[in-house]
Every structure is written in structure tokens, then in C-alpha cells.
Write a protein that holds these residues in place. Structure first.
Motif, PDB file in Angstrom:
ATOM      1  N   SER A  88       0.852  -1.190   0.000  1.00 40.03           N
ATOM      2  CA  SER A  88       0.000   0.000   0.000  1.00 40.03           C
ATOM      3  C   SER A  88       0.890   1.242   0.000  1.00 40.03           C
ATOM      4  O   SER A  88       2.099   1.151   0.291  1.00 40.03           O
ATOM      5  CB  SER A  88      -0.870   0.005   1.259  1.00 40.03           C
ATOM      6  OG  SER A  88      -0.056   0.203   2.410  1.00 40.03           O
ATOM      7  N   PRO A  89       0.322   2.410  -0.288  1.00 40.04           N
ATOM      8  CA  PRO A  89       1.116   3.641  -0.187  1.00 40.04           C
ATOM      9  C   PRO A  89       1.729   3.830   1.211  1.00 40.04           C
ATOM     10  O   PRO A  89       2.848   4.326   1.332  1.00 40.04           O
ATOM     11  CB  PRO A  89       0.105   4.739  -0.506  1.00 40.04           C
ATOM     12  CG  PRO A  89      -0.884   4.074  -1.407  1.00 40.04           C
ATOM     13  CD  PRO A  89      -1.015   2.673  -0.856  1.00 40.04           C
ATOM     14  N   GLU A  90       1.018   3.400   2.239  1.00 35.06           N
ATOM     15  CA  GLU A  90       1.554   3.502   3.601  1.00 35.06           C
ATOM     16  C   GLU A  90       2.789   2.612   3.765  1.00 35.06           C
ATOM     17  O   GLU A  90       3.768   3.003   4.395  1.00 35.06           O
ATOM     18  CB  GLU A  90       0.484   3.126   4.633  1.00 35.06           C
ATOM     19  CG  GLU A  90      -0.655   4.118   4.719  1.00 35.06           C
ATOM     20  CD  GLU A  90      -1.670   4.001   3.566  1.00 35.06           C
ATOM     21  OE1 GLU A  90      -1.810   2.911   2.958  1.00 35.06           O
ATOM     22  OE2 GLU A  90      -2.304   5.029   3.257  1.00 35.06           O
ATOM     23  N   ASP A  91       2.726   1.404   3.205  1.00 34.35           N
ATOM     24  CA  ASP A  91       3.879   0.495   3.259  1.00 34.35           C
ATOM     25  C   ASP A  91       5.081   1.094   2.535  1.00 34.35           C
ATOM     26  O   ASP A  91       6.208   1.020   3.021  1.00 34.35           O
ATOM     27  CB  ASP A  91       3.539  -0.861   2.632  1.00 34.35           C
ATOM     28  CG  ASP A  91       2.533  -1.655   3.435  1.00 34.35           C
ATOM     29  OD1 ASP A  91       2.450  -1.478   4.664  1.00 34.35           O
ATOM     30  OD2 ASP A  91       1.816  -2.471   2.806  1.00 34.35           O
ATOM     31  N   VAL A  92       4.826   1.681   1.376  1.00 36.73           N
ATOM     32  CA  VAL A  92       5.908   2.312   0.608  1.00 36.73           C
ATOM     33  C   VAL A  92       6.608   3.366   1.460  1.00 36.73           C
ATOM     34  O   VAL A  92       7.833   3.440   1.497  1.00 36.73           O
ATOM     35  CB  VAL A  92       5.373   2.924  -0.707  1.00 36.73           C
ATOM     36  CG1 VAL A  92       6.443   3.774  -1.389  1.00 36.73           C
ATOM     37  CG2 VAL A  92       4.883   1.830  -1.650  1.00 36.73           C
ATOM     38  N   GLY A  93       5.835   4.152   2.192  1.00 41.20           N
ATOM     39  CA  GLY A  93       6.387   5.199   3.037  1.00 41.20           C
ATOM     40  C   GLY A  93       7.213   4.680   4.197  1.00 41.20           C
ATOM     41  O   GLY A  93       8.007   5.417   4.789  1.00 41.20           O
ATOM     42  N   ARG A  94       7.057   3.423   4.531  1.00 39.35           N
ATOM     43  CA  ARG A  94       7.814   2.825   5.645  1.00 39.35           C
ATOM     44  C   ARG A  94       9.231   2.404   5.246  1.00 39.35           C
ATOM     45  O   ARG A  94      10.036   2.042   6.096  1.00 39.35           O
ATOM     46  CB  ARG A  94       7.048   1.630   6.198  1.00 39.35           C
ATOM     47  CG  ARG A  94       5.772   2.012   6.908  1.00 39.35           C
ATOM     48  CD  ARG A  94       5.068   0.770   7.469  1.00 39.35           C
ATOM     49  NE  ARG A  94       3.866   1.158   8.163  1.00 39.35           N
ATOM     50  CZ  ARG A  94       2.638   1.007   7.670  1.00 39.35           C
ATOM     51  NH1 ARG A  94       2.457   0.466   6.480  1.00 39.35           N
ATOM     52  NH2 ARG A  94       1.594   1.397   8.364  1.00 39.35           N
ATOM     53  N   VAL A  95       9.521   2.422   3.969  1.00 34.12           N
ATOM     54  CA  VAL A  95      10.853   2.023   3.504  1.00 34.12           C
ATOM     55  C   VAL A  95      11.735   3.261   3.469  1.00 34.12           C
ATOM     56  O   VAL A  95      11.726   4.032   2.513  1.00 34.12           O
ATOM     57  CB  VAL A  95      10.796   1.323   2.127  1.00 34.12           C
ATOM     58  CG1 VAL A  95      12.205   0.945   1.669  1.00 34.12           C
ATOM     59  CG2 VAL A  95       9.903   0.092   2.193  1.00 34.12           C
TER      60      VAL A  95
END
Length: 170
Positions: A88-95
Motif C-alpha cells: 500500500s502507499p503507507e507500506d511504501v512510506g515505511r521504507v
């Protein structure tokens, strides 16, 4: 063998793009996303490396470099087997990661890929590596798939770096 040389050349071209994109890039640039739903350089390079590691390891020896050495160093909030597929976009932001660590993992996977392809012969390329598809996927088709995806993601990352340079002050 010419097939091995061509496959290796493609992987070296990916490496060149990845290094040109990531070297000298700050964490802010690596994390930059041109829109909330867009990917970042960090995520794109991590993901293309995870997919290459997963797929090549499955064909080579079953041992992903990520699981043996890099998962703990990255400290990402994902399952160890996660490759980024379906994030998800949220997951992408966690990297979020420093360039040195990202390139260290990428280079380790690249080196394993090159060593693996050096020992392939004509018969190996015809071997079926995934029967879940119709037609079944051969080793040659899987390598081309990895190359295609990696080139696309590396190009996307390079584009985002260009955007970030114009929008982020270091």
C-alpha cells in the motif's frame, strides 16, 4: 555462451542505473514521493532487489541473501519474506534507508545473480521453474521477467531522483 553474456549485460546495465540513482542521494531524496500514492527511490530499489533476490535464489540455491544477511539490518516493519509486491502507499512510506545500506544489499544480490548466470548452459534455460502459469515459466523467461521489471523500476527511481533534485533542497 552468448545467452549468458546477454543476460549478464542486462543485469550490469541495471546495476549502472541503480548506482547512478542511489549514490550520493540523501535519505530525504531516497524517501521522496512525488505524490502520496507514488513510490520512492528507496522503495523501488529495495523492491527490485527483493524480487531479484527471491527469483534468482529460487532458481539457484533457495537461499535468499535478504533472509540470511540483510533483513535485520534494514529493520523494516514487514514480514521477512516480504518483497514489496502488493504494498500500500503507507507500506511504501515505511521504507526509509541510507544509500550505503541499500546499495550494499543490491550489490550482494547482483553478484549472486552474475555468479548464477555464469554457470548456466543451453539446457538450463529451457528448464521449467514455475508450473503455476500456462505455459509454464522457463528459467530463461523468469530471468527476462526479472530484467524487465528491474529496468522499469530502476528507470522510475532515476526519474524520481530527477524530480526530487528540483523539489528538495539538500
Amino acid at each position: 555462451m552468448i545467452a549468458n553474456e546477454l543476460i549478464q549485460d542486462a543485469f550490469y546495465r541495471i546495476k549502472e542505473i541503480v548506482h547512478q540513482t542511489v549514490e550520493g542521494t540523501s535519505i530525504d531524496e531516497l524517501s521522496f514521493r512525488p505524490a502520496k500514492s507514488a513510490n520512492s527511490i528507496a522503495w523501488l530499489v529495495w523492491h527490485l532487489t527483493r524480487i531479484q533476490d527471491d527469483h534468482v535464489s529460487a532458481m539457484a540455491d533457495g537461499n535468499q541473501i535478504w533472509l540470511k544477511q540483510w533483513h535485520e539490518q534494514f529493520s523494516l516493519p514487514f514480514n521477512a519474506e516480504d518483497t514489496g509486491y502488493g504494498h500500500s502507499p503507507e507500506d511504501v512510506g515505511r521504507v526509509t534507508v541510507e544509500a550505503k545500506l541499500l546499495l550494499g544489499y543490491y550489490d550482494a544480490v547482483h553478484d549472486k545473480t552474475i555468479k548464477f548466470t555464469q554457470r548456466l548452459n543451453e539446457k538450463d534455460y529451457k528448464k521449467v521453474v514455475d508450473k503455476r502459469w500456462d505455459p509454464p515459466v522457463t528459467l530463461a523467461a523468469r530471468l527476462i521477467s526479472v530484467i524487465s521489471d528491474d529496468l522499469q523500476h530502476a528507470g522510475q527511481a532515476a526519474y524520481i531522483r530527477g524530480l526530487s533534485r528540483g523539489l528538495i533542497s539538500n
